[in-house]
Design a protein around this motif. Sequence first.
Motif, PDB file in Angstrom:
ATOM      1  N   ALA A  16      38.595  34.693  44.966  1.00  0.00           N
ATOM      2  CA  ALA A  16      40.035  34.791  44.758  1.00  0.00           C
ATOM      3  C   ALA A  16      40.402  36.086  44.041  1.00  0.00           C
ATOM      4  CB  ALA A  16      40.528  33.582  43.965  1.00  0.00           C
ATOM      5  N   PHE A  17      39.586  36.481  43.079  1.00  0.00           N
ATOM      6  CA  PHE A  17      39.847  37.720  42.340  1.00  0.00           C
ATOM      7  C   PHE A  17      39.717  38.936  43.252  1.00  0.00           C
ATOM      8  CE2 PHE A  17      38.018  41.233  39.803  1.00  0.00           C
ATOM      9  CZ  PHE A  17      39.122  41.508  39.008  1.00  0.00           C
ATOM     10  N   ALA A  18      38.663  38.965  44.053  1.00  0.00           N
ATOM     11  CA  ALA A  18      38.457  40.095  44.955  1.00  0.00           C
ATOM     12  C   ALA A  18      39.586  40.190  45.981  1.00  0.00           C
ATOM     13  CB  ALA A  18      37.108  39.955  45.660  1.00  0.00           C
ATOM     14  N   ARG A  19      40.014  39.042  46.503  1.00  0.00           N
ATOM     15  CA  ARG A  19      41.127  39.053  47.457  1.00  0.00           C
ATOM     16  C   ARG A  19      42.414  39.523  46.779  1.00  0.00           C
ATOM     17  NH1 ARG A  19      43.172  36.242  52.040  1.00  0.00           N
ATOM     18  NH2 ARG A  19      45.180  37.246  52.439  1.00  0.00           N
ATOM     19  N   GLY A  20      42.628  39.097  45.539  1.00  0.00           N
ATOM     20  CA  GLY A  20      43.854  39.463  44.850  1.00  0.00           C
ATOM     21  C   GLY A  20      43.950  40.948  44.537  1.00  0.00           C
TER      22      GLY A  20
END
Length: 277
Positions: free
Chosen positions: A204-208
């Motif tokens: 989720a962090f990488a996508r964000g």
Amino acid sequence: MKGSKSKNVLPGFGLSMGFTIFYLCLIVLIPLAGVFIKTAGLSWSEFWDAVANPRVLASYRVSFLTALFAAAVNVVFGLLVAWVLVRYRFPGKKIVDSLVDLPFALPTAVAGVALTAIYAPNGWIGQYAERLGLSIAFTPLGITIALMFIGLPFVVRTVQPVLQDLEKEVEEAAVMLGAYRFRTFRSVILPELVPALLTGFALAFARGIGEYGSVVFISGNMPMRTEIAPLLIMTKLEQYDYMGATAIALVMLVVSFLMLLLINYLQWRANRHTTTS
């Protein structure tokens, strides 16, 4: 027989491995190497001027902090959603389960327009928030909500299979030994879920960090306040400032890699602790 080479159970390992490395280099490593090569054409002073001016630093801060906070919130609510989908039966469960994947299928621009329409000052929710003195759209809060929307499925789909595979006998034994529900969850269930939660958080962090379509509308794109780094890169490209764009992208790439490396290390520690305990 001695001296005979051990054969793999599945044949074709050499060909499959060669194709895997070729595909990985073609799709991932070569484009990333292009960023380093392009940035190498800058002198150190030019590179520093491109990545350290106040507007760029502000965009870094907005992108990383909102992505970090959104991923942290998604860990909590993603675990809750996964828990409900696995442990309870209720009417419409399959529909709710399908809705979790909606951010995967929905075009990010459509998600951005929809979120802006809802949380804008004259939107369905935004108008009531404005009466309470809370601005959502065109603020970092709106960016965080957009990143929570697109990042939730990563946590749910990572945690859900682990919950399904947990042995209920262990929980029942803990209850029979006198452990309360919260202690059973904290001491028995949560340690098994920590590696999956860290994986979901990392995804989720990488996508964000790299999200553009769903954020560009609700952010308002105000420099020094709500301008995200991917938008600044697009602005540099439209101005034909390729060196400046690749310099900003390089910093984002390095910082993202280091943070994901740290998360993977924590995940490895959690897996090791779970295995040895």
